[in-house]
Write a protein that holds these residues in place. Structure first.
Motif, PDB file in Angstrom:
ATOM      1  N   SER A  33     -66.099 -47.536  -5.639  1.00  0.00           N
ATOM      2  CA  SER A  33     -65.634 -47.908  -5.271  1.00  0.00           C
ATOM      3  C   SER A  33     -66.529 -48.633  -3.898  1.00  0.00           C
ATOM      4  CB  SER A  33     -65.173 -49.192  -5.118  1.00  0.00           C
ATOM      5  OG  SER A  33     -63.863 -48.226  -4.334  1.00  0.00           O
ATOM      6  N   SER A  53     -65.243 -50.930  -0.223  1.00  0.00           N
ATOM      7  CA  SER A  53     -63.937 -50.790  -1.174  1.00  0.00           C
ATOM      8  C   SER A  53     -62.515 -49.515  -1.105  1.00  0.00           C
ATOM      9  CB  SER A  53     -63.451 -51.316  -2.119  1.00  0.00           C
ATOM     10  OG  SER A  53     -62.817 -52.002  -3.368  1.00  0.00           O
ATOM     11  N   PRO A  54     -61.649 -49.731  -1.017  1.00  0.00           N
ATOM     12  CA  PRO A  54     -61.098 -48.454  -1.133  1.00  0.00           C
ATOM     13  C   PRO A  54     -60.218 -48.601  -2.352  1.00  0.00           C
ATOM     14  CG  PRO A  54     -59.177 -51.359   0.431  1.00  0.00           C
ATOM     15  CD  PRO A  54     -60.688 -51.226   0.216  1.00  0.00           C
ATOM     16  N   SER A  55     -60.731 -49.426  -3.182  1.00  0.00           N
ATOM     17  CA  SER A  55     -60.797 -49.024  -4.797  1.00  0.00           C
ATOM     18  C   SER A  55     -60.237 -48.189  -5.280  1.00  0.00           C
ATOM     19  CB  SER A  55     -61.168 -50.033  -5.848  1.00  0.00           C
ATOM     20  OG  SER A  55     -60.893 -50.588  -6.854  1.00  0.00           O
ATOM     21  N   SER A  56     -61.494 -47.637  -5.295  1.00  0.00           N
ATOM     22  CA  SER A  56     -61.796 -46.130  -5.516  1.00  0.00           C
ATOM     23  C   SER A  56     -62.479 -45.467  -5.306  1.00  0.00           C
ATOM     24  CB  SER A  56     -62.031 -45.462  -7.432  1.00  0.00           C
ATOM     25  OG  SER A  56     -62.113 -44.596  -8.217  1.00  0.00           O
TER      26      SER A  56
END
Length: 263
Positions: free
Chosen positions: A134, A137-140
């Motif tokens: 990601s 982004s810290p999403s993944s």
């Protein structure tokens, strides 16, 4: 030198290592240096283009671990007391599958080897840095691993008895390599040799000089292009290699015969 099956001594033998290991004499091997298949579907993923000649590198993960445990369990009786087992391995999926940790667990607790160290091999190599997961982004996020592990174990005891006159490691190399963070480049001739899963001469060279004496018997059960055997020969050790591919055996025997670490 202890008794060793002369059929195998200073030879690279073609066959299944799990069967061939059982034909070795007990208490005959001083050092094992090897790199098993990483179980990353070699040749059929985005990163690696050259598959193994015969072996399909895509076992279910638990089956893969059980297979390795079976092999290293058979190896143990063949090692001398104080003999060392060195396993070069990388984790899967950018470190999210901790293969090295799982190997440490079964080697230490199921097979009762004595852990000596875990060396980090920093390959000074960054692959595809667009594999962010990601991005921004810290999403993944993804965390590519430009390093591998060298897991070192001993049979029975960490102490290896040997003749001081047969120590070959230079003082400066001993000091440098006793730090468990090794910095050297990966093999650069893999495409030329037709195998994408080679370690460079520097890896077995350091292990052989740090962990064995002149005339000791060095084994590689996944011999590939014969790098461990070639290095052992050039460092005045005896060697044994097992390799299931007839093509790799032919090429590696020729390489060892030349006896040139740059070949």
């Amino acid at each position: 030198m202890h008794r060793v099956n002369k059929r195998f001594l200073n030879e690279i033998t073609c066959g299944d290592c799990e069967q061939l290991v059982q034909e070795l004499d007990d208490d005959s091997i001083d050092l094992l240096v090897t790199s098993p298949p990483y179980n990353v579907n070699l040749g059929f993923n985005k990163k690696h283009k050259n598959p193994y000649d015969l072996y399909q590198d895509n076992l279910p993960y638990q089956e893969y671990l059980e297979w390795l445990k079976s092999i290293f369990g058979k190896v143990k009786d063949k090692m001398v007391s104080g003999g060392r087992v060195c396993i070069n391995i990388g984790d899967k999926a950018n470190g999210s599958v901790p293969t090295h940790s799982d190997i440490i667990q079964f080697m230490s607790y199921d097979l009762n080897y004595v852990p000596m160290t875990t060396i980090i091999w920093n390959k000074n190599q960054i692959g595809n840095r667009t594999a962010w997961g990601s991005y921004m982004s810290p999403s993944s996020p993804s965390f590519p691993t430009p390093f591998e592990y060298i897991l070192v174990f001993a049979k029975d005891t960490k102490k290896k008895v040997g003749d001081k006159d047969k120590i070959t490691v230079h003082k400066d190399d001993f000091i440098k390599n006793s730090l468990a963070l090794w910095n050297f480049a990966p093999e650069t001739r893999q495409k030329k040799m037709g195998l994408n899963a080679m370690f460079p001469v520097e890896l077995p060279k350091r292990l052989i000089e740090m962990l064995s004496y002149k005339d000791d018997v060095v084994l590689d059960i996944f011999s590939g292009m014969g790098t461990t055997c070639l290095t052992a020969k050039c460092l005045e050790r005896q060697y044994i290699g097992f390799e299931m591919s007839a093509d790799y055996c032919k090429k590696s025997r020729a390489r060892v015969e030349v006896g040139d670490l740059t070949a």
